[in-house]
Scaffold this motif. Sequence first.
Motif, PDB file in Angstrom:
ATOM      1  N   VAL A  91       0.850  -1.369  -0.105  1.00 55.05           N
ATOM      2  CA  VAL A  91      -0.002  -0.059  -0.100  1.00 55.05           C
ATOM      3  C   VAL A  91       0.855   1.165  -0.111  1.00 55.05           C
ATOM      4  CG1 VAL A  91      -1.830  -1.236   0.894  1.00 55.05           C
ATOM      5  CG2 VAL A  91      -0.152   0.082   2.540  1.00 55.05           C
TER       6      VAL A  91
ATOM      7  N   ARG B 175      -5.608   2.133  11.132  1.00 60.42           N
ATOM      8  CA  ARG B 175      -4.530   1.344  10.219  1.00 60.42           C
ATOM      9  C   ARG B 175      -3.041   1.908  10.173  1.00 60.42           C
ATOM     10  NH1 ARG B 175      -9.644   0.705   8.177  1.00 60.42           N
ATOM     11  NH2 ARG B 175     -10.530  -1.266   7.818  1.00 60.42           N
TER      12      ARG B 175
ATOM     13  N   ASP C 274       0.886   1.196   8.327  1.00 60.14           N
ATOM     14  CA  ASP C 274       1.491   0.641   7.418  1.00 60.14           C
ATOM     15  C   ASP C 274       2.967   0.569   7.836  1.00 60.14           C
ATOM     16  OD1 ASP C 274       3.529   2.406   5.946  1.00 60.14           O
ATOM     17  OD2 ASP C 274       2.007   3.232   4.880  1.00 60.14           O
TER      18      ASP C 274
ATOM     19  N   ARG D  22      -5.260  -4.806  11.206  1.00 56.32           N
ATOM     20  CA  ARG D  22      -5.242  -3.424  10.617  1.00 56.32           C
ATOM     21  C   ARG D  22      -3.699  -2.922  10.589  1.00 56.32           C
ATOM     22  NH1 ARG D  22      -7.900   0.092  14.365  1.00 56.32           N
ATOM     23  NH2 ARG D  22      -8.251  -1.536  15.996  1.00 56.32           N
TER      24      ARG D  22
ATOM     25  N   LEU E 182      -0.768  -2.973   7.663  1.00 62.96           N
ATOM     26  CA  LEU E 182      -0.564  -3.192   6.167  1.00 62.96           C
ATOM     27  C   LEU E 182       0.808  -3.145   5.737  1.00 62.96           C
ATOM     28  CD1 LEU E 182      -3.621  -1.003   4.979  1.00 62.96           C
ATOM     29  CD2 LEU E 182      -3.758  -3.392   5.712  1.00 62.96           C
TER      30      LEU E 182
ATOM     31  N   VAL F 283      -0.780  -9.121   7.133  1.00 61.12           N
ATOM     32  CA  VAL F 283      -0.157  -8.030   7.011  1.00 61.12           C
ATOM     33  C   VAL F 283       0.242  -7.686   5.265  1.00 61.12           C
ATOM     34  CG1 VAL F 283       2.088  -6.665   7.259  1.00 61.12           C
ATOM     35  CG2 VAL F 283       0.641  -7.647   9.252  1.00 61.12           C
TER      36      VAL F 283
ATOM     37  N   ASN G 286      -5.361  -8.262   4.848  1.00 64.00           N
ATOM     38  CA  ASN G 286      -5.859  -7.055   5.358  1.00 64.00           C
ATOM     39  C   ASN G 286      -6.027  -6.111   4.310  1.00 64.00           C
ATOM     40  OD1 ASN G 286      -5.498  -8.190   8.024  1.00 64.00           O
ATOM     41  ND2 ASN G 286      -3.699  -7.204   8.498  1.00 64.00           N
ATOM     42  N   ALA G 287      -5.135  -5.904   3.426  1.00 60.09           N
ATOM     43  CA  ALA G 287      -5.441  -4.906   2.212  1.00 60.09           C
ATOM     44  C   ALA G 287      -6.395  -5.472   1.234  1.00 60.09           C
ATOM     45  CB  ALA G 287      -3.964  -4.595   1.551  1.00 60.09           C
TER      46      ALA G 287
END
Length: 321
Positions: free
Chosen positions: A51, A244, A246, A275, A277, A309, A313-314
């Motif tokens: 992401v 969330r 990252d 949550r 990513l 991860v 999740n994404a």
Amino acid sequence: MNDHRPAPAEAASASPAVSSSARRSAEKAAEEAAEVRRFWGRLGLPGLIDVHTHFMPERVLNKVWEYFDARGPLTGGLAWPISYRQREAERAAVLRRFGVRAFTAMLYPHKPGMARWLNDWAAGFARRTPDCLHTATLFPEPGVETYVREAIEAGARVFKAHVQVGAYDPADELLRPAWGVLAEARVPVVIHCGSGPAPGKHTGPGPIARVLARHPRLRLIVAHLGMPEYEDFLGLAERYQEIRLDTTMAFTDFTEALTPFPRRALPRLAALGDRVLLGSDFPNIPYPYLHQLQALERLDLGEEWLRAVCHDNAAELFGPA
């Protein structure tokens, strides 16, 4: 005539050296791609979803690279060699060879009047790059609500906000209606709001807490796990269900030497496993892409956490890649 071309014998001797160097580079790239694919293959995943990758107009990206090369203030004065300094098409091909099924075009303005133009470019990039999640951006300026709404209507699936580079307060009243539009549309925003690698006037958890108090349903993805204020941003994620984080650059040797993640907070990170990513900062990273994955694996939080991860999740947030 001043001709410095090599004689035929010299040219012949130079050619193998050039091809040998190119061959070694290609072999190294193939080995890394194979290792990345083995990583997600061992987890039983169909690939990765990243992401936090950067694609932007070439002249803008070249300026970003020049800034890193010059060790500009926002890099903390660190030596920051760019590992994937390639043209746009080749960078996308690298991600595909890694098995990255979906990625983003994180782009951001540093002044007023720039965001709409970047959004137009990003829409075109998304049309010609179907595995890129259509990305857009924003800046506190008159008309921001209008062009944010236009970008969403055009298909934007994720936004990027960069508080550090933009040097703006995310709680600025000019942004208030735009945050409302994004919250209502449930479109996630990857936001660099932590104070790493160098603090800004409006970085840190305070300004973001003010935004969330007004817009508790806003889907913010805190970049870099909020480094170096990791625990403060974990706290916001524990309080707000749509927050969330990252993993961009977190836990790598490069980052751990500067702003290590507190090991006492690992149980909290594990508990937020649905949550968190995968993010990488590709191509603007001073180490191989594989290292980010290895850094996550060595946390020893388990394969279920890694699967969530690195992909699941994404996939749930954006839809199957």
